[in-house]
Motif scaffolding. Structure first.
Motif, PDB file in Angstrom:
ATOM      1  N   ASP A  21       3.650  16.072  -2.620  1.00 53.14           N
ATOM      2  CA  ASP A  21       4.077  15.193  -1.726  1.00 53.14           C
ATOM      3  C   ASP A  21       3.857  13.445  -2.085  1.00 53.14           C
ATOM      4  O   ASP A  21       3.907  13.160  -1.971  1.00 53.14           O
ATOM      5  N   LEU A  22       4.174  14.175  -3.751  1.00 50.61           N
ATOM      6  CA  LEU A  22       3.208  13.047  -5.269  1.00 50.61           C
ATOM      7  C   LEU A  22       4.732  11.500  -4.866  1.00 50.61           C
ATOM      8  O   LEU A  22       5.126  10.409  -4.318  1.00 50.61           O
ATOM      9  N   ASN A  23       6.317  11.708  -4.642  1.00 49.56           N
ATOM     10  CA  ASN A  23       7.483  11.340  -4.512  1.00 49.56           C
ATOM     11  C   ASN A  23       7.514  11.322  -2.756  1.00 49.56           C
ATOM     12  O   ASN A  23       8.044   9.946  -3.255  1.00 49.56           O
ATOM     13  N   MET A  24       6.503  10.799  -1.985  1.00 49.42           N
ATOM     14  CA  MET A  24       6.570  10.817  -1.021  1.00 49.42           C
ATOM     15  C   MET A  24       5.551   9.307  -0.727  1.00 49.42           C
ATOM     16  O   MET A  24       5.520   8.397  -0.423  1.00 49.42           O
ATOM     17  N   THR A  25       4.167   9.871  -1.786  1.00 50.97           N
ATOM     18  CA  THR A  25       3.476   8.222  -1.389  1.00 50.97           C
ATOM     19  C   THR A  25       3.060   7.975  -2.329  1.00 50.97           C
ATOM     20  O   THR A  25       2.154   6.657  -2.103  1.00 50.97           O
ATOM     21  N   HIS A  26       4.175   8.149  -3.790  1.00 51.77           N
ATOM     22  CA  HIS A  26       3.946   6.874  -4.912  1.00 51.77           C
ATOM     23  C   HIS A  26       5.231   7.060  -5.123  1.00 51.77           C
ATOM     24  O   HIS A  26       6.470   7.391  -4.537  1.00 51.77           O
TER      25      HIS A  26
END
Length: 496
Positions: free
Chosen positions: A309-314
């Motif tokens: 989920d890095l693309n969503m949280t960052h």
């Protein structure tokens, strides 16, 4: 409407963040900073970086030759995108390559894949070298898929160990070496502690169906935006989340900067922050003013993975160096509404309501039920504005590589013509006296809402076609918008 509401929300968050900052700038770190790896470990642990020497040299050579071939054949184009209701030409030139019949939409622009060589598909390329370039990119795609699966399995293994043994808390050394790591998670590690269901899930989240290739020569750009929060310098791509991806899917980015002696890293003096001559990827926690950002240098052949989920949280941005740079950004695009198979299925569904008299060959509608009429006209709009106009508006760009899309788009245009006839039949039928007034009013009310939306969208597309941004895009890409005369005349009727 949903997209516009999301854009307004982002704009409000950005405005609030900049107001809180005032004249100040947030701190950020590079590998030269002592706390860089600790910050990476605690706040950016789902970013995995690999240096170029972890990739087989043969693959490097194939991919980099492919980039140069596509550039030589003028296959990279700047896009006309819509941001906050205004048209802009992107500073980065792009081409989408991937599974046949797939598309990818970003900033209201739908790109159509130049299909890479795929078994069962007859794909004619404009030259054997373009074929070889696309073949190299599917080879890279397969390699990055394997690496992403290993990385996710390694992460899951590590997290499960942390849960079982709370004493295993110091990962600093692992992260310090991962930045310069020369290998991946071992085969033995990748196969243990992962169930079959988990493995299938990991595989699906890393099965890249396309890659968006980017090219930019910063020294040829008249203007580049400055990074606004940290003072990181020139941006090639502003802060963003990648759009229209399968949830929690991994993004893989291979970078190839054409480095030369004139733009080597500066070793003569201690620089504050990043070296402006070197390309970097910037990362930050989304809408956060407490956590320092990261700026990681990108050299020839390096690649990185944004896991889970890095693309969503960052958010991430691309910070320009001095040299020209290519990148290949591999994605698991959400194609639930973005493939030829899908849109042909929608057309077939709509045309089920059209029938032909066996004797007179006259066309008529099977049903005037409100729900049926609404569904057909919404599909009509989808075909026109999400597919036909998007494709033809971009000009002859795809013919630089292949003519593969021409036949399916001609077929889609035939479906659209029939739906234009169906629209006329609805108007004819609801005007007849034998129609029950209550049913007629209900059908007309619903029908006019869809027609109003169609007229509005046609006016917007006409305005875009006359915009200065499009004229600029035509000049820089040396292409003219390309469509059939029939389509232009027919779609213009609703503007009269």
């Amino acid at each position: 409407m949903k997209r516009r509401a999301g854009e307004r929300e982002k704009e409000l968050k950005k405005k609030k963040l900049l107001e809180e900052l005032g004249e100040n700038r947030l701190p950020y770190m590079t590998p030269a900073d002592a706390d860089f790896h600790q910050l990476w470990k605690t706040k950016y642990s789902k970013l995995i970086f690999r240096k170029s020497d972890t990739i087989p040299e043969e693959l490097h050579q194939m991919v980099q030759e492919g980039f140069l071939t596509l550039r030589k054949h003028d296959c990279f184009f700047q896009d006309l995108v819509r941001i906050k209701g205004k048209d802009f030409v992107t500073p980065v030139s792009r081409i989408l390559i991937g599974n046949p019949g797939c598309t990818y939409k970003y900033l209201n622009t739908r790109l159509f894949t130049v299909p890479w060589p795929t078994e069962g598909y007859d794909i004619k390329y404009c030259s054997p070298r373009v074929h070889d370039a696309c073949k190299a990119l599917i080879r890279l795609n397969d390699y990055l898929h394997i690496e992403a699966v290993k990385a996710l399995q390694g992460q899951n293994l590590f997290e499960s160990k942390e849960i079982k043994d709370s004493t295993v808390i110091d990962r600093e050394q692992n992260f310090a070496t991962s930045f310069m790591e020369k290998g991946s998670v071992s085969k033995d590690q990748s196969s243990c502690c992962v169930s079959e269901d988990d493995y299938i899930s990991l595989k699906n989240r890393t099965s890249y169906n396309l890659t968006l290739l980017n090219y930019m020569d910063p020294l040829q750009m008249l203007y580049l935006k400055q990074e606004p929060y940290f003072g990181m310098g020139n941006m090639a791509v502003s802060w963003h989340h990648d759009e229209n991806l399968v949830e929690r899917s991994t993004v893989a980015v291979y970078s190839y900067s054409c480095e030369g002696s004139a733009v080597e890293e500066s070793n003569e003096q201690k620089l504050n922050g990043r070296d402006p001559a070197i390309w970097h990827v910037g990362l930050k926690v989304a809408w956060d003013i407490e956590t320092p950002g990261l700026a990681i240098p990108l050299h020839q052949g390096d690649f990185y993975l944004m896991l889970d989920d890095l693309n969503m949280t960052h958010q991430h941005c691309v910070l320009a160096g001095f040299s020209p740079r290519f990148s290949s950004t591999h994605r698991v695009a959400d194609c639930s509404r973005g493939t030829l198979e899908y849109i042909f299925g929608q057309c077939e569904l709509a045309l089920q309501n059209l029938q032909t008299d066996s004797e007179s060959m006259a066309l008529s509608l099977k049903s005037l039920e409100t729900a049926v009429v609404k569904q057909v006209e919404e599909i009509h709009n989808e075909v026109e504005f999400e597919w036909l106009r998007q494709f033809w508006f971009q000009g002859k760009r795809y013919l630089k590589c292949t003519d593969w899309w021409l036949k399916p788009m001609a077929k889609l245009e035939e479906f659209w013509r029939k739906m234009e006839v169906m629209t006329s039949l609805v108007l004819s039928e609801v005007g007849k006296e034998e129609q029950i007034e209550e049913q007629r009013n209900e059908t007309l009310s619903c029908f006019l809402l869809v027609l109003t939306e169609r007229q509005k969208l046609r006016k917007e597309w006409t305005a875009s076609a006359l915009s200065e941004s499009l004229i600029h895009m035509i000049c820089i890409n040396r292409l003219l918008p390309y469509t059939s005369l029939y389509f232009i005349k027919a779609s213009a009727r609703c503007l009269e």
